[in-house]
Design an enzyme around this catalytic site. Structure first.
Site, short mmCIF file in Angstrom:
data_model
loop_
_atom_site.label_atom_id
_atom_site.label_comp_id
_atom_site.label_asym_id
_atom_site.label_seq_id
_atom_site.Cartn_x
_atom_site.Cartn_y
_atom_site.Cartn_z
CE LYS A 165 9.96 2.32 2.36
NZ LYS A 165 8.78 1.54 1.98
CD GLN A 167 7.85 -1.18 -0.36
OE1 GLN A 167 8.53 -0.79 0.56
NE2 GLN A 167 7.11 -0.37 -1.10
CG ASP A 189 4.29 1.57 5.78
OD1 ASP A 189 4.94 2.61 5.55
OD2 ASP A 189 4.39 0.53 5.09
#
Ligand code: NAP
Length: 294
Positions: A52, A96, A119
């Site tokens: 990322k 995460q 997200d």
């Protein structure tokens, strides 16, 4: 048969993002910024976070990885979330998953400001998606939608069968593809481990999306000739044919299925790169919203 290359499509999207960033920089604005928070030392999670950060650099974003110790308490992680929520230089951030045991995942996700939840996992964003309101769509479903759109696949009136109803893939995809939009307007069948007659249902699919996490599960005798097959699955399958000791496999038995289909996305090189790119798109959207840019 046409292969839907997530690598090629994401290269194009990244180039578009890079161009947009350069126009904003030319106007004297700062770079968009994405932060990834990683708790612990889980191998795959470290790989995802590193990827990322790399993606951000490719398109001209600023990025930062906040790496916290395995023993980080829920309290400390929530304090980080608050800090990032309040930081005006951060457009979006992700925590995460999975989180180490002892940390309540839903409590952490709920604490993220929905305006920075790139997200798209916050209930506010899931609700906005369901109602067709502005928000953030989770990265993998957003990537699949882009694959269909940019491959020129007509979804209207088509029967779309999705295998897997997870909160991050199957469930949001079922909402997106049933919406009155393009891509969308599908008749959606959302299947799962309790579904009866799965093979017969799959054989009726004009568009089949496999997101169950069982390598090679979809065989040629489960699909309709000419169907569009999107393979979301990513599994590590042990092998002694390479040094790593494993290969990455999708949920579709590519070799047998590909002979029969209209379009198919491969694994690797299909949905995976599109997921990564969608996170960049969501971050750019967050940035543009904060500066009131079109
Ligand atoms: P998940 O949370 O484990 O959900 C799996 C879903 O598949 C569940 O709904 C489960 O049903 C269903 N299922 C399992 N076995 C089945 C069977 N035999 N027949 C029908 N349905 C079955 O998985 P996920 O997080 O959605 O991930 C799915 C796969 O996609 C994994 O391989 C994952 O690594 C991959 N993935 C890839 C990307 C990407 O960027 N390419 C992103 C996310 C995930 P129940 O609900 O009844 O248990």
């Amino acid at each position: 048969m046409e292969i839907i290359s997530g690598i090629a499509l994401s290269r194009t999207i990244k180039e578009e993002i890079k161009q947009e960033v350069s126009t904003f920089l030319a106007k004297g604005l700062r770079r968009p910024k994405l932060v990834a928070v990683l708790v612990g030392s889980d191998g795959p999670s470290q790989t995802y976070v590193n990827a990322k950060v790399k993606d951000c650099h490719q398109v001209g974003f600023e990025s930062e990885a906040v790496r916290l110790d395995e023993n980080t308490s829920e309290e400390v992680l929530l304090a980080w979330v608050e800090k990032l929520n309040a930081d005006p230089s951060v457009d979006g951030f992700i925590v995460q998953l999975p989180l180490p045991k002892g940390i309540d995942e839903s409590k952490v996700l709920l604490a993220i400001d929905p305006a920075k939840d790139v997200d798209g996992f916050h209930p506010v964003n899931i609700g906005n998606m369901a109602l067709g309101l502005p928000g953030f769509v989770p990265a993998t479903p957003a990537g699949v939608i882009q694959m269909l759109k940019r491959s020129g696949i007509d979804t209207s009136g088509k029967h779309c069968v999705i295998i897997g109803r997870s909160k991050i893939v199957g469930m949001p995809l079922s909402i997106l593809l049933a919406r009155n939009s393009n891509p969308g307007n599908c008749t959606v069948t959302l299947t799962h481990s309790r579904t009866k007659n799965l093979k017969e249902i799959c054989k009726e699919a004009d568009i089949l999306i496999a997101a169950l996490g069982k390598p090679g599960f979809i065989k040629a005798d489960m699909i309709k000739a000419g169907a569009v097959i999107i393979d979301v699955g990513i599994s590590r399958v042990e092998t002694d044919t390479n040094e790593k000791g494993y290969i990455i496999q999708g949920d579709v038995d590519f070799d047998s299925v590909s002979e029969k289909v209209g379009f198919i996305s491969p694994v690797p090189g299909g949905v995976g790169p599109m997921t990564r790119t969608s996170l960049l798109t969501n971050t750019l959207t967050a940035y543009k919203r904060s500066f009131n840019l079109k």
